[in-house]
Design a protein around this motif. Structure first.
Motif, PDB file in Angstrom:
ATOM      1  N   PHE A 101       0.857  -1.150   0.199  1.00 44.08           N
ATOM      2  CA  PHE A 101      -0.096  -0.069   0.100  1.00 44.08           C
ATOM      3  C   PHE A 101       0.955   1.326  -0.138  1.00 44.08           C
ATOM      4  CE2 PHE A 101      -1.993  -3.418   1.926  1.00 44.08           C
ATOM      5  CZ  PHE A 101      -3.357  -3.546   1.576  1.00 44.08           C
ATOM      6  N   PRO A 102       0.243   2.369  -0.515  1.00 43.26           N
ATOM      7  CA  PRO A 102       1.201   3.601  -0.498  1.00 43.26           C
ATOM      8  C   PRO A 102       0.817   4.524   0.586  1.00 43.26           C
ATOM      9  CG  PRO A 102      -0.498   3.644  -2.006  1.00 43.26           C
ATOM     10  CD  PRO A 102      -0.865   2.345  -1.572  1.00 43.26           C
ATOM     11  N   GLY A 103       1.458   5.532   0.677  1.00 43.44           N
ATOM     12  CA  GLY A 103       1.178   6.558   1.638  1.00 43.44           C
ATOM     13  C   GLY A 103       1.686   6.097   3.216  1.00 43.44           C
ATOM     14  N   TYR A 104       0.813   6.576   4.048  1.00 39.22           N
ATOM     15  CA  TYR A 104       0.751   5.999   5.444  1.00 39.22           C
ATOM     16  C   TYR A 104      -0.077   4.833   5.664  1.00 39.22           C
ATOM     17  CZ  TYR A 104       2.597  10.603   6.875  1.00 39.22           C
ATOM     18  OH  TYR A 104       3.535  11.709   6.860  1.00 39.22           O
ATOM     19  N   VAL A 105       0.474   3.776   6.031  1.00 34.53           N
ATOM     20  CA  VAL A 105       0.038   2.514   6.036  1.00 34.53           C
ATOM     21  C   VAL A 105      -0.218   2.045   7.679  1.00 34.53           C
ATOM     22  CG1 VAL A 105      -0.099   0.080   5.153  1.00 34.53           C
ATOM     23  CG2 VAL A 105       0.861   2.134   3.794  1.00 34.53           C
ATOM     24  N   HIS A 106      -1.185   1.588   7.780  1.00 35.85           N
ATOM     25  CA  HIS A 106      -1.740   0.792   9.243  1.00 35.85           C
ATOM     26  C   HIS A 106      -1.891  -0.777   8.899  1.00 35.85           C
ATOM     27  CE1 HIS A 106      -4.314  -0.004  12.580  1.00 35.85           C
ATOM     28  NE2 HIS A 106      -3.631   0.649  13.296  1.00 35.85           N
ATOM     29  N   CYS A 110      -6.166  -9.476  10.176  1.00 37.22           N
ATOM     30  CA  CYS A 110      -4.681  -9.027  10.222  1.00 37.22           C
ATOM     31  C   CYS A 110      -4.529  -8.315   8.990  1.00 37.22           C
ATOM     32  CB  CYS A 110      -3.685 -10.268  10.417  1.00 37.22           C
ATOM     33  SG  CYS A 110      -2.074  -9.484  10.478  1.00 37.22           S
ATOM     34  N   ILE A 111      -4.968  -7.095   8.582  1.00 33.82           N
ATOM     35  CA  ILE A 111      -5.170  -6.613   7.419  1.00 33.82           C
ATOM     36  C   ILE A 111      -4.307  -5.374   7.391  1.00 33.82           C
ATOM     37  CG2 ILE A 111      -7.085  -7.750   6.321  1.00 33.82           C
ATOM     38  CD1 ILE A 111      -8.783  -5.399   7.427  1.00 33.82           C
ATOM     39  N   ALA A 112      -3.896  -4.808   6.189  1.00 29.65           N
ATOM     40  CA  ALA A 112      -3.371  -3.470   6.198  1.00 29.65           C
ATOM     41  C   ALA A 112      -4.011  -2.753   5.135  1.00 29.65           C
ATOM     42  CB  ALA A 112      -1.691  -3.675   5.592  1.00 29.65           C
TER      43      ALA A 112
END
Ligand code: DP6
Length: 322
Positions: free
Chosen positions: A140-145, A157-159
């Motif tokens: 994923f791009p940017g700020y990822v959680h 358990c996902i991003a």
């Protein structure tokens, strides 16, 4: 489709992952938060192998990549022998998150080659996670959680991207202290910390509150608050490592010098903060307009061999294959 070649960038965690709740499924104990970079990249090439066995063309041990390929085979049922190649345009295995970008690139290449990009994202995060946990964030791009979740099989358990890069743009000046592979890999080091560090539990308890502070800081575009919590989180993770038995010490003299230098720059009014992963290299983040001043100021830090510049990616594939 005869061959697929796809790239992914490393991500740098601001709130770190350092412990697992399930070893075989590679599920993290607590959630983590990172930024995905742009110019540093890994390229994965996948095609049908010429013989009956898989062919691996990558630096070092292929076991992480083998786990990703096996997961992809289980999902798709396609068991053709594959040729897999992975190349990086930056040092591998030195705490610059090359396993994250490698496994994310491989996951995306397999998804295209074996399933024409029809595999749902949640499934892709599982493939990637089995290679290397932190690689999930590089999908994923940017700020990822990356959510730790509680489901025993890891279904939650996902991003996801929580903020676009433009919400709070960050530039990176990475101080390369050593570009040789690290003395102990993250997986083994995490286990040692779990078994021996008296700070292991405290780190995971604090991680949850530090995550809230980090998310809130980015929401408010508060660079200073984000820097404070990121540095505190990084130093706490390294304390966990260093209080493990035997101690896990990734720091070298150049690491300490770069930390001191970041603090000095900040005292002089340049907004910047550091973070360090499982290696000696120091990643300094600053607002993009300060990147050139930080780069110049870091040119002669003792023990720092060279500098790498990057920024947060606004999308996943901004760079053509090299
Ligand atoms: C210090 O993702 O390399 O970079 O899941 O065992 O392969 P495995 O570990 P890995 O660990 C990364 C640890 C870290 C912190 C982080 O990126 O969150």
């Amino acid at each position: 489709m005869t061959e697929v070649r796809i790239s992914a960038a490393p991500n740098i965690a601001l709130i770190k992952y350092w412990g697992k709740r399930h070893k075989a499924l590679n599920l993290p104990l607590t959630s983590s938060f990172s930024v995905t970079l742009s110019q540093m990249r890994s390229w994965a090439t996948v095609r049908e192998a010429s013989g009956k066995a898989d062919e691996w063309n990558l630096m070092g041990d292929p076991s992480k990549a083998q786990r990703v390929v096996e997961a992809a085979r289980q999902t798709t049922g396609d068991r053709r022998p594959l040729y897999v190649s992975i190349e990086n345009n930056f040092p591998s295995g030195a705490g610059l998150a090359s396993s994250a970008s490698s496994m994310a690139a491989l996951t995306r290449a397999l998804s295209r080659f074996l399933a024409d990009d029809t595999v749902p994202m949640n499934q892709l995060t599982t493939w990637s996670r089995l290679g290397s946990g932190s690689s999930v964030r590089s999908l994923f791009p940017g700020y990822v959680h990356w959510e730790a979740g509680t489901d025993p099989e890891g279904k939650d358990c996902i991003a996801e991207t929580r903020f676009e890069a433009m919400h709070l743009p960050l530039a990176l000046v990475a101080c390369v202290v050593d570009d040789q592979p690290k003395p102990i890999g993250s997986t083994a080091a995490m286990e040692r910390s779990r078994d021996t560090s008296p700070l292991y539990e405290e780190f995971h308890t604090k991680n949850t509150s530090m995550m809230k502070i980090a998310l809130d800081a980015v929401t408010r575009r508060d660079f200073i608050a984000l820097g404070e919590v990121s540095e505190a989180n990084c130093l706490l993770m390294h304390e966990v490592m260093q209080t493990s038995g035997p101690p896990i010490n990734y720091f070298k003299p150049g690491t300490h010098a770069a930390i001191d230098h970041t603090r000095k720059l900040r005292a002089e009014g340049i907004p910047c903060f550091f973070t360090i992963d499982a290696g000696p290299n120091v990643k300094i983040f600053c607002p993009p307009e300060y990147q050139e001043s930080v780069r110049r100021a870091c040119e002669n830090i003792p023990g720092v061999k060279r500098l790498l510049l990057d920024r947060i990616a606004t999308q996943l594939d901004p760079v053509e294959a090299a």
